[in-house]
Design a protein around this motif. Structure first.
Motif, PDB file in Angstrom:
ATOM      1  N   GLN A  96      51.995  74.492  55.394  1.00 16.25           N
ATOM      2  CA  GLN A  96      53.295  73.828  55.283  1.00 16.25           C
ATOM      3  C   GLN A  96      54.303  74.467  56.233  1.00 16.25           C
ATOM      4  O   GLN A  96      55.021  73.771  56.977  1.00 16.25           O
ATOM      5  CB  GLN A  96      53.795  73.933  53.844  1.00 16.25           C
ATOM      6  N   GLY A  97      54.350  75.793  56.250  1.00 13.85           N
ATOM      7  CA  GLY A  97      55.282  76.486  57.131  1.00 13.85           C
ATOM      8  C   GLY A  97      54.970  76.281  58.593  1.00 13.85           C
ATOM      9  O   GLY A  97      55.877  76.127  59.424  1.00 13.85           O
ATOM     10  N   ARG A  98      53.682  76.265  58.950  1.00 10.84           N
ATOM     11  CA  ARG A  98      53.292  76.053  60.340  1.00 10.84           C
ATOM     12  C   ARG A  98      53.707  74.663  60.822  1.00 10.84           C
ATOM     13  O   ARG A  98      54.189  74.500  61.952  1.00 10.84           O
ATOM     14  CB  ARG A  98      51.780  76.199  60.495  1.00 10.84           C
ATOM     15  N   ILE A  99      53.516  73.664  59.974  1.00  2.00           N
ATOM     16  CA  ILE A  99      53.866  72.298  60.361  1.00  2.00           C
ATOM     17  C   ILE A  99      55.366  72.156  60.543  1.00  2.00           C
ATOM     18  O   ILE A  99      55.835  71.554  61.518  1.00  2.00           O
ATOM     19  CB  ILE A  99      53.329  71.306  59.310  1.00  2.00           C
ATOM     20  N   ASP A 100      56.128  72.696  59.626  1.00  3.33           N
ATOM     21  CA  ASP A 100      57.580  72.592  59.738  1.00  3.33           C
ATOM     22  C   ASP A 100      58.079  73.319  60.981  1.00  3.33           C
ATOM     23  O   ASP A 100      58.949  72.811  61.703  1.00  3.33           O
ATOM     24  CB  ASP A 100      58.243  73.166  58.481  1.00  3.33           C
ATOM     25  N   ALA A 101      57.531  74.508  61.256  1.00  2.16           N
ATOM     26  CA  ALA A 101      57.936  75.255  62.448  1.00  2.16           C
ATOM     27  C   ALA A 101      57.553  74.506  63.720  1.00  2.16           C
ATOM     28  O   ALA A 101      58.284  74.549  64.721  1.00  2.16           O
ATOM     29  CB  ALA A 101      57.281  76.637  62.433  1.00  2.16           C
ATOM     30  N   TYR A 102      56.432  73.810  63.699  1.00  4.33           N
ATOM     31  CA  TYR A 102      56.002  73.040  64.864  1.00  4.33           C
ATOM     32  C   TYR A 102      57.021  71.945  65.188  1.00  4.33           C
ATOM     33  O   TYR A 102      57.412  71.772  66.355  1.00  4.33           O
ATOM     34  CB  TYR A 102      54.627  72.434  64.597  1.00  4.33           C
ATOM     35  N   VAL A 103      57.464  71.215  64.170  1.00  5.04           N
ATOM     36  CA  VAL A 103      58.414  70.120  64.388  1.00  5.04           C
ATOM     37  C   VAL A 103      59.783  70.658  64.796  1.00  5.04           C
ATOM     38  O   VAL A 103      60.393  70.172  65.751  1.00  5.04           O
ATOM     39  CB  VAL A 103      58.505  69.236  63.129  1.00  5.04           C
ATOM     40  N   THR A 104      60.274  71.667  64.086  1.00  6.00           N
ATOM     41  CA  THR A 104      61.591  72.215  64.421  1.00  6.00           C
ATOM     42  C   THR A 104      61.569  72.921  65.766  1.00  6.00           C
ATOM     43  O   THR A 104      62.605  73.088  66.409  1.00  6.00           O
ATOM     44  CB  THR A 104      62.074  73.194  63.338  1.00  6.00           C
ATOM     45  N   GLY A 105      60.369  73.302  66.227  1.00 10.62           N
ATOM     46  CA  GLY A 105      60.237  73.937  67.533  1.00 10.62           C
ATOM     47  C   GLY A 105      60.079  72.955  68.675  1.00 10.62           C
ATOM     48  O   GLY A 105      59.888  73.373  69.823  1.00 10.62           O
ATOM     49  N   GLY A 106      60.133  71.655  68.384  1.00  6.69           N
ATOM     50  CA  GLY A 106      60.099  70.662  69.442  1.00  6.69           C
ATOM     51  C   GLY A 106      58.826  69.854  69.541  1.00  6.69           C
ATOM     52  O   GLY A 106      58.704  68.996  70.425  1.00  6.69           O
ATOM     53  N   GLY A 107      57.880  70.085  68.642  1.00  3.34           N
ATOM     54  CA  GLY A 107      56.643  69.330  68.678  1.00  3.34           C
ATOM     55  C   GLY A 107      56.776  67.979  67.993  1.00  3.34           C
ATOM     56  O   GLY A 107      57.655  67.766  67.152  1.00  3.34           O
ATOM     57  N   HIS A 108      55.874  67.062  68.345  1.00  2.00           N
ATOM     58  CA  HIS A 108      55.882  65.709  67.770  1.00  2.00           C
ATOM     59  C   HIS A 108      54.689  65.578  66.815  1.00  2.00           C
ATOM     60  O   HIS A 108      53.535  65.639  67.238  1.00  2.00           O
ATOM     61  CB  HIS A 108      55.815  64.654  68.865  1.00  2.00           C
ATOM     62  N   LEU A 109      54.980  65.393  65.547  1.00  2.00           N
ATOM     63  CA  LEU A 109      53.963  65.274  64.504  1.00  2.00           C
ATOM     64  C   LEU A 109      53.822  63.821  64.076  1.00  2.00           C
ATOM     65  O   LEU A 109      54.816  63.117  63.890  1.00  2.00           O
ATOM     66  CB  LEU A 109      54.361  66.127  63.296  1.00  2.00           C
ATOM     67  N   VAL A 110      52.579  63.374  63.895  1.00  2.00           N
ATOM     68  CA  VAL A 110      52.290  62.090  63.262  1.00  2.00           C
ATOM     69  C   VAL A 110      51.325  62.373  62.117  1.00  2.00           C
ATOM     70  O   VAL A 110      50.259  62.963  62.333  1.00  2.00           O
ATOM     71  CB  VAL A 110      51.649  61.082  64.238  1.00  2.00           C
ATOM     72  N   THR A 111      51.693  61.986  60.915  1.00  2.00           N
ATOM     73  CA  THR A 111      50.793  62.128  59.782  1.00  2.00           C
ATOM     74  C   THR A 111      50.815  60.848  58.961  1.00  2.00           C
ATOM     75  O   THR A 111      51.657  59.970  59.196  1.00  2.00           O
ATOM     76  CB  THR A 111      51.142  63.365  58.940  1.00  2.00           C
ATOM     77  N   THR A 112      49.876  60.733  58.039  1.00  2.00           N
ATOM     78  CA  THR A 112      49.690  59.457  57.359  1.00  2.00           C
ATOM     79  C   THR A 112      49.656  59.627  55.853  1.00  2.00           C
ATOM     80  O   THR A 112      49.758  60.732  55.312  1.00  2.00           O
ATOM     81  CB  THR A 112      48.383  58.776  57.813  1.00  2.00           C
ATOM     82  N   TYR A 113      49.494  58.510  55.184  1.00  2.00           N
ATOM     83  CA  TYR A 113      49.439  58.411  53.741  1.00  2.00           C
ATOM     84  C   TYR A 113      48.505  59.449  53.110  1.00  2.00           C
ATOM     85  O   TYR A 113      47.537  59.891  53.710  1.00  2.00           O
ATOM     86  CB  TYR A 113      48.992  57.002  53.333  1.00  2.00           C
ATOM     87  N   PHE A 114      48.831  59.814  51.852  1.00  2.00           N
ATOM     88  CA  PHE A 114      48.049  60.746  51.025  1.00  2.00           C
ATOM     89  C   PHE A 114      47.982  62.132  51.646  1.00  2.00           C
ATOM     90  O   PHE A 114      47.092  62.918  51.340  1.00  2.00           O
ATOM     91  CB  PHE A 114      46.650  60.190  50.781  1.00  2.00           C
ATOM     92  N   SER A 115      48.937  62.463  52.524  1.00  2.00           N
ATOM     93  CA  SER A 115      48.997  63.785  53.142  1.00  2.00           C
ATOM     94  C   SER A 115      49.934  64.691  52.349  1.00  2.00           C
ATOM     95  O   SER A 115      50.861  64.226  51.681  1.00  2.00           O
ATOM     96  CB  SER A 115      49.475  63.693  54.591  1.00  2.00           C
ATOM     97  N   GLY A 116      49.686  65.998  52.448  1.00  2.00           N
ATOM     98  CA  GLY A 116      50.558  66.977  51.810  1.00  2.00           C
ATOM     99  C   GLY A 116      50.595  66.880  50.300  1.00  2.00           C
ATOM    100  O   GLY A 116      51.505  67.412  49.662  1.00  2.00           O
ATOM    101  N   THR A 117      49.620  66.224  49.701  1.00  2.00           N
ATOM    102  CA  THR A 117      49.700  65.866  48.290  1.00  2.00           C
ATOM    103  C   THR A 117      49.365  67.027  47.357  1.00  2.00           C
ATOM    104  O   THR A 117      49.991  67.186  46.306  1.00  2.00           O
ATOM    105  CB  THR A 117      48.753  64.687  47.996  1.00  2.00           C
ATOM    106  N   VAL A 118      48.375  67.857  47.726  1.00  2.00           N
ATOM    107  CA  VAL A 118      47.943  68.933  46.835  1.00  2.00           C
ATOM    108  C   VAL A 118      47.912  70.261  47.584  1.00  2.00           C
ATOM    109  O   VAL A 118      47.872  70.308  48.817  1.00  2.00           O
ATOM    110  CB  VAL A 118      46.541  68.644  46.240  1.00  2.00           C
ATOM    111  N   ASP A 119      47.919  71.348  46.782  1.00  2.00           N
ATOM    112  CA  ASP A 119      47.829  72.685  47.358  1.00  2.00           C
ATOM    113  C   ASP A 119      46.371  73.116  47.459  1.00  2.00           C
ATOM    114  O   ASP A 119      45.452  72.311  47.264  1.00  2.00           O
ATOM    115  CB  ASP A 119      48.672  73.679  46.561  1.00  2.00           C
TER     116      ASP A 119
END
Length: 667
Positions: free
Chosen positions: A480-503
């Protein structure tokens, strides 16, 4: 037996030896009379074969009785191959126990989840956690290593074969005991395990580790956390067998590299091959083409992932088929040109060795209708002529050896645990297929003419300009932290349904979906809205959703709606959103199953201001896949025709299903 004490060895950094691409097959001379062997070597030379994997299923011949070895036939064939200029990747022969071992020690036999014992008569009838089996297997491994340590034909060790293909999940008492030890090491306390598994539900709380069993057949849904940990444990148990055989080989022959054949795309999706990569000196993989139009892109996807599991270094294609296999419902032969195309596509994605199952097509046994390099029809056959032509072509490409795949600007994340968990029972629908969704986005990128790397979610993907993470279902706090840092650092993320749902314990992230990614995406999904079979929902763009939609009830102020639902209960609600934080990156969410065509529409909309998603002119509007390998100042461009029609690109004509290689010097 011929011996020598010094000779060239393959190095252990992923290079498979400079100067030539390796070409060959599994070779099973024990299936044939001695007089056939000389003909085999002659025909191998004619075909350009320079390596074979030997003794994979030979335990019963090598050790006909406990502790009594017969190496005479193996000595002879090793010498014969060496005299013919053919190297040997020698197997430890432990993949299939001999009948005497199962008779004397039935406690080595694996047990199914319903208590069924898997008996001899096939292969891999052994428990990964059986101490009895392991003792016998390591004794044979040591005997082989000591016997052939100095044989000049030996260039690599092949541990077992397709580890876990048929015996990954063993529910025996041996497995239960080992599982408990694994759990104690992972959780330390029973309270931590109870919390991770949510055992307060259905009165499953454990008072002691000794109460825990593998997830055997039960009246209804089994505990999701228990199942996920058993899958991890099972992957680790088979990996441990790889390690202990490898340890013996490295002790006796420290200068001979060790590998085993992964099955990155095949029957065993529940092995975490990413974690195995450090246990082999070079990655090897088996791949079998899916028939039909899907097959070519499917091959590209898994070869791409294999190269990135190997860390971008060269790898070994240990098995694929010259033509038909024998284990699908229908097994059509490969079409003209596909044998060459498939092999060169693997080479383009980093394979420095192209090998088949098997050299001579079997006359008897369970795989007698599986194609070989030398088919039942003999040398006067299309398959053998194609085999000879491929050998000549690989000889022309010797300069590619040791080169690495050039990094793309776009990455597709692949996560084994999301594959395991997203397809569980007890979910909103049984119609989700993680591998289908990830492949659809990969194919859409190819349709757009965009070169992409398929990389493990646990790898280093921070430097890619665009990261596409389809159905990234399992997200722990670290990811979760890596993905957020990637976007705030200027990267372009595309993700889809049923993502990030469970730990990481298959526990739902609370507060609304997509759970762990909610803040990064700037949206909140209130509920999932799966569709009934044959039901579809239209989007404002004209795209069509099937299988899955979601009710997005909130978007942050910096989120724009790229597409919306145009009919059904979700009419007027967002379907595709994009958040653009001030740092310049973006996070796009696709809440519906749009398939390959809908995914292409999303990519085209993003390409307006994301240069990395603009197609390569060499891709000829998606009709050609462009793959690049680099060595020093030379780039090797592989142009693979994805169609059944001729394509002309930059003055280069590509016949249907053809792969053309061009060398380009870099200034």
């Amino acid at each position: 037996m011929t011996t020598q004490t010094t000779r060239y060895r393959w190095v252990k950094n992923g290079s498979l030896g400079a100067g030539k691409l390796r070409y060959g097959a599994d070779y099973n001379p024990e299936q044939w009379p001695r007089e056939v062997w000389d003909e085999d070597v002659r025909l191998m030379q004619e075909a350009g074969v320079n390596i074979v994997s030997l003794a994979i299923f030979s335990w019963a011949l090598l050790e006909p009785r406990p502790g009594e070895y017969d190496f005479a036939w193996l000595d002879e064939i090793m010498d014969l191959l060496h005299a013919g200029g053919i190297d040997v990747d020698l197997a430890t022969a432990t993949a299939s126990p001999p009948p005497w071992l199962a008779k004397q020690h039935p406690e080595i036999l694996p047990v199914g989840e319903d208590g069924t014992v898997f008996w001899p008569g096939s292969r891999q009838h052994w428990r990964p956690t059986s101490p009895v089996f392991r003792a016998h297997a390591l004794r044979l491994t040591r005997a082989l290593a000591e016997r052939y340590a100095d044989h000049p034909a030996l260039v690599a060790w092949h541990v077992s074969n397709e580890l876990g293909c048929h015996n990954l999940y063993d529910y025996s008492d041996d497995a239960a005991a080992a599982f408990r030890i694994w759990l104690q090491e992972r959780y330390t306390s029973i309270d931590a395990l109870n919390d991770a598994w949510g055992t307060a539900f259905w009165s499953q709380r454990y008072g002691d580790f000794d109460e825990i069993l593998p997830p055997r057949t039960a009246p209804t849904f089994r505990n999701p956390g228990q199942r996920l940990d058993f899958e991890r444990f099972s992957s680790d148990a088979v990996r441990d067998h790889l390690r202990v055989e490898g340890a013996v080989l490295r002790e006796v022959t420290p200068d001979v590299p060790v590998t085993t054949n992964f099955m990155v795309a095949q029957n065993v999706r529940d092995i975490d091959y990413v974690s195995w990569a450090g246990d082999v000196d070079f990655v090897a993989n088996d791949h079998y083409l899916r028939p039909g139009e899907l097959g070519r892109d499917d091959l590209s996807f898994w070869a791409n992932l294999t190269g990135n599991i190997a860390g971008g270094r060269p790898w070994f294609l240990m098995e694929h088929a010259t033509s038909a296999v024998n284990w699908r419902e229908a097994n059509p032969p490969k079409r003209p040109g596909e044998l060459m195309r498939d092999a060169l596509t693997h080479v383009a994605h980093g394979a420095d060795a192209v090998c088949y199952f098997q050299w001579r097509q079997s006359r008897a046994g369970g795989e007698r209708y599986h194609s070989g390099m030398l088919p039942h029809a003999g040398t006067d056959s299309r398959v053998f002529r194609d085999v000879v032509a491929l050998g000549a072509k690989l000889g022309e490409l010797a300069g590619v050896t040791g080169s690495v795949r050039e990094r793309a600007r776009v990455a597709v994340l692949f996560d084994y645990e999301s594959w395991w968990v997203s397809g569980r029972d007890g979910h909103p629908t049984e119609g989700l297929h993680y591998d289908v969704e990830t492949l659809a986005w990969y194919r859409a990128l190819l349709d757009q003419g965009v070169r992409a790397d398929v990389v493990p979610a646990s790898s280093d993907w921070d430097g890619y300009e665009v990261v596409i993470a389809p159905m990234l279902h399992v997200v722990d706090a670290g990811l979760q932290g890596r993905i957020d840092a990637y976007v705030t650092g200027g990267g372009h993320l595309v993700t889809t349904y049923f993502s990030g749902t469970v730990d990481e314990h298959d526990r739902v992230w609370l507060g609304g979906y997509p759970g762990a990614l909610r803040a990064t995406l700037g949206i909140r999904v209130e509920e999932f809205v799966p569709l009934l079979p044959d039901e579809t929902v239209a989007l404002s763009s004209g795209a069509s959703a099937s299988t899955w939609t979601e009710r997005i009830v909130h978007t942050d102020a910096d989120v724009e709606v790229l597409d919306g639902y145009a009919d059904g209960d979700l009419t007027g609600l967002p379907a595709v959103t994009r958040r653009r934080p001030a740092a310049g990156g973006s996070a796009t969410y696709v809440s519906a199953d749009l398939g390959r065509t809908g995914a292409l529409g999303v990519l085209r909309s993003l390409a307006v201001d994301v240069d990395a998603l603009v197609g390569d002119p060499l891709a000829a509007d998606g009709r050609v896949e462009v793959i690049v390998r680099r060595q020093g100042a030379t780039r090797y461009l592989f142009l693979a025709n994805r169609t059944d029609e001729s394509v002309l690109v930059s003055g280069i004509g590509l016949a249907p299903r053809e792969v053309v290689v061009r060398e380009v010097l870099i200034d």
